[in-house]
Design an enzyme around this catalytic site. Structure first.
Site, PDB file in Angstrom:
ATOM      1  N   CYS A  25       0.678  -1.175   0.007  1.00 29.66           N
ATOM      2  CA  CYS A  25      -0.019   0.287  -0.132  1.00 29.66           C
ATOM      3  C   CYS A  25       0.932   1.245   0.149  1.00 29.66           C
ATOM      4  CB  CYS A  25      -1.402   0.066   0.896  1.00 29.66           C
ATOM      5  SG  CYS A  25       0.712  -0.038   2.749  1.00 29.66           S
ATOM      6  N   HIS A  77       5.309  -4.611   8.725  1.00 28.75           N
ATOM      7  CA  HIS A  77       5.339  -6.158   9.314  1.00 28.75           C
ATOM      8  C   HIS A  77       5.941  -7.467   8.428  1.00 28.75           C
ATOM      9  CE1 HIS A  77       3.027  -4.537  13.310  1.00 28.75           C
ATOM     10  NE2 HIS A  77       4.098  -4.612  13.480  1.00 28.75           N
ATOM     11  N   HIS A 102       2.752   2.151  11.547  1.00 28.44           N
ATOM     12  CA  HIS A 102       2.459   1.867  12.865  1.00 28.44           C
ATOM     13  C   HIS A 102       1.949   3.359  13.272  1.00 28.44           C
ATOM     14  CE1 HIS A 102       4.372  -1.823  11.293  1.00 28.44           C
ATOM     15  NE2 HIS A 102       3.183  -2.170  10.749  1.00 28.44           N
ATOM     16  N   GLU A 111       0.301  -0.299  16.563  1.00 28.05           N
ATOM     17  CA  GLU A 111      -0.806   0.794  15.796  1.00 28.05           C
ATOM     18  C   GLU A 111      -1.344   1.721  17.422  1.00 28.05           C
ATOM     19  OE1 GLU A 111      -2.801   0.951  11.652  1.00 28.05           O
ATOM     20  OE2 GLU A 111      -3.874   2.513  12.603  1.00 28.05           O
ATOM     21  N   THR A 113      -6.195   0.797  11.572  1.00 32.36           N
ATOM     22  CA  THR A 113      -6.174   0.817  10.418  1.00 32.36           C
ATOM     23  C   THR A 113      -7.280  -0.326   9.131  1.00 32.36           C
ATOM     24  OG1 THR A 113      -4.022   1.104   9.761  1.00 32.36           O
ATOM     25  CG2 THR A 113      -5.508   3.099   9.855  1.00 32.36           C
ATOM     26  N   SER A 128       1.250  -9.463  10.942  1.00 33.53           N
ATOM     27  CA  SER A 128       0.263  -8.045  10.178  1.00 33.53           C
ATOM     28  C   SER A 128      -0.670  -8.347  10.139  1.00 33.53           C
ATOM     29  CB  SER A 128       0.704  -8.800   8.033  1.00 33.53           C
ATOM     30  OG  SER A 128      -0.282  -7.847   7.304  1.00 33.53           O
ATOM     31  N   SER A 129      -1.709  -7.398  10.750  1.00 35.06           N
ATOM     32  CA  SER A 129      -3.280  -7.353  11.066  1.00 35.06           C
ATOM     33  C   SER A 129      -4.125  -8.092   9.939  1.00 35.06           C
ATOM     34  CB  SER A 129      -3.125  -6.402  11.764  1.00 35.06           C
ATOM     35  OG  SER A 129      -4.523  -6.340  12.138  1.00 35.06           O
ATOM     36  N   ASN A 130      -3.577  -6.795   8.444  1.00 34.75           N
ATOM     37  CA  ASN A 130      -3.748  -6.697   7.493  1.00 34.75           C
ATOM     38  C   ASN A 130      -4.023  -7.961   6.750  1.00 34.75           C
ATOM     39  OD1 ASN A 130      -3.151  -6.613   4.723  1.00 34.75           O
ATOM     40  ND2 ASN A 130      -1.587  -5.439   6.567  1.00 34.75           N
ATOM     41  N   SER A 179       1.845  -5.135   3.638  1.00 36.05           N
ATOM     42  CA  SER A 179       3.054  -4.787   3.760  1.00 36.05           C
ATOM     43  C   SER A 179       4.258  -6.163   3.162  1.00 36.05           C
ATOM     44  CB  SER A 179       3.482  -5.399   4.948  1.00 36.05           C
ATOM     45  OG  SER A 179       3.093  -6.208   5.576  1.00 36.05           O
TER      46      SER A 179
HETATM   47 FE1  SF4 Z   1      -1.119   2.721   5.585  1.00 38.00          FE
HETATM   48 FE2  SF4 Z   1      -1.740   0.686   6.801  1.00 38.00          FE
HETATM   49 FE3  SF4 Z   1      -3.577   1.609   5.480  1.00 38.00          FE
HETATM   50 FE4  SF4 Z   1      -0.707   0.738   5.125  1.00 38.00          FE
HETATM   51  S1  SF4 Z   1      -2.352  -0.310   5.843  1.00 38.00           S
HETATM   52  S2  SF4 Z   1      -2.384   3.033   3.882  1.00 38.00           S
HETATM   53  S3  SF4 Z   1       0.507   1.797   5.252  1.00 38.00           S
HETATM   54  S4  SF4 Z   1      -3.011   2.565   7.422  1.00 38.00           S
END
Ligand code: SF4
Length: 329
Positions: A26, A55, A88, A140, A178, A236-238, A281
């Protein structure tokens, strides 16, 4: 090559390999990684980085090879050194500590995290109790909570809402990490609103565009999918959320891997349709290795399924840009 039989495993050329688009880096991760690379070029090694810059263990290892030193806390950084803060974000207390130790700081906090910090400060200044939806211990969350520690109550799951009680007349607002699951966060907010009708919304979504886009893309490639592989690190949370979203959206199985070496061949037993994505990431070469692995085992070339265009780019931190400009003068 796609239809060949290899390693004695039957061809699955009649299967599908779908590739999520968007996936991977991202804008905030891209900026943070480039920040460390440019800092190394500009100031020379070592450059210290508080916490993992993003992460992903491969990204961190690559930067370590170039001379970055990752530390958990600032007391590990020699006085007078340069330290980069991760994407973060950090709490104000960390900035104060850096100044007290005479450190030169470069703040690579993602601007979308900084936005949440600003919202926390504003709600706190208006005497709101802020219900921060997020995971305890995540960097974060620690950074955002540190902006207004007296005002924050952490809410980790929709079920936490039942146990919340506040004195009559308490002004309530909510914010979130986020990188959460959009659906689960909205469920938490719905329960909060039901219990506390006075709940004030933030001015805009805190779950960032990249998290939302990657979850939407995963939903699209999860239907009719026997196996969905998410490339991303365990912290990595996402990335972890993408596995959950895939299973909820209909994938029969889903696993998160750091890289191709973690794929268990047994996952492919009887599997025709495979989908692949990666967290925010994750460099794309790690995904390419997974796709090559599948082709070697008789699967067809991947077909990208595009659900959104992404063109956001963030400028590098101003303190770094200033030094880069001065170096060119
Ligand atoms: Fe920003 Fe985290 Fe979203 Fe990437 S995942 S755009 S670092 S808030």
């Amino acid at each position: 090559m796609g239809s060949e039989v290899s390693l004695g495993i039957p061809s699955v050329a009649d299967g599908n390999v779908l590739l999520a688009a968007p996936r991977g880096y991202c804008a905030g991760v891209d900026r943070a990684v480039i920040t460390v690379e440019k800092a190394l070029d500009l100031y020379g090694a070592p450059v210290y980085v508080r916490k993992q810059i993003v992460h992903n263990k491969h990204v961190v290892a690559g930067l370590e090879e170039r001379g970055a030193i990752f530390v958990e806390e600032l007391d590990e950084v020699p006085v007078g050194s340069t330290v980069v803060f991760s994407a973060h974000g950090v709490s104000p207390a960390v900035h104060v500590e850096a100044e007290a130790r005479g450190l030169k700081t470069i703040d690579a906090t993602c601007p979308l995290v900084t936005k949440v910090h600003h919202e926390a400060k504003r709600f706190a200044s208006e005497d709101y109790r802020i219900l921060l939806i997020g995971h305890e211990g995540h960097e974060e969350v620690e950074g955002t909570a540190g902006e207004a520690p007296e005002h924050i109550t952490l809410v980790q799951t929709p079920d936490d809402v039942a146990g919340l009680e506040f004195p009559e007349g308490t002004k309530l607002s909510w914010l979130s990490q986020t990188t959460l699951s959009v659906d689960e966060t909205m469920e938490t907010v719905d329960r909060l609103r039901e219990k506390f009708p006075q709940l004030q919304d933030p001015p805009s979504d805190d779950i960032c565009y990249a998290t939302q886009n990657r979850q939407l893309a995963v939903k699209e490639i999860s239907t009719d999918c026997d196996l969905l592989v998410v490339v991303g690190s365990a912290n990595s949370s996402n990335s972890v959320r993408l596995v959950e979203v895939a299973l909820e959206a209909g994938a029969k199985a889903s696993y998160r891997i750091d890289d191709v070496s973690e794929i268990d061949e047994a996952w492919l037993d009887g599997v025709k349709n495979v989908s692949v994505t990666s967290g925010a990431s994750v460099p794309d070469d790690l995904v390419d290795e997974v796709l090559a692995f599948l082709v070697e085992r008789g699967y067809p070339e991947a077909r990208a399924v595009k659900t959104a265009e992404e063109s956001l780019i963030f400028a590098l931190p101003p303190e770094l840009r200033r030094d880069m400009k001065a170096a060119q003068a």
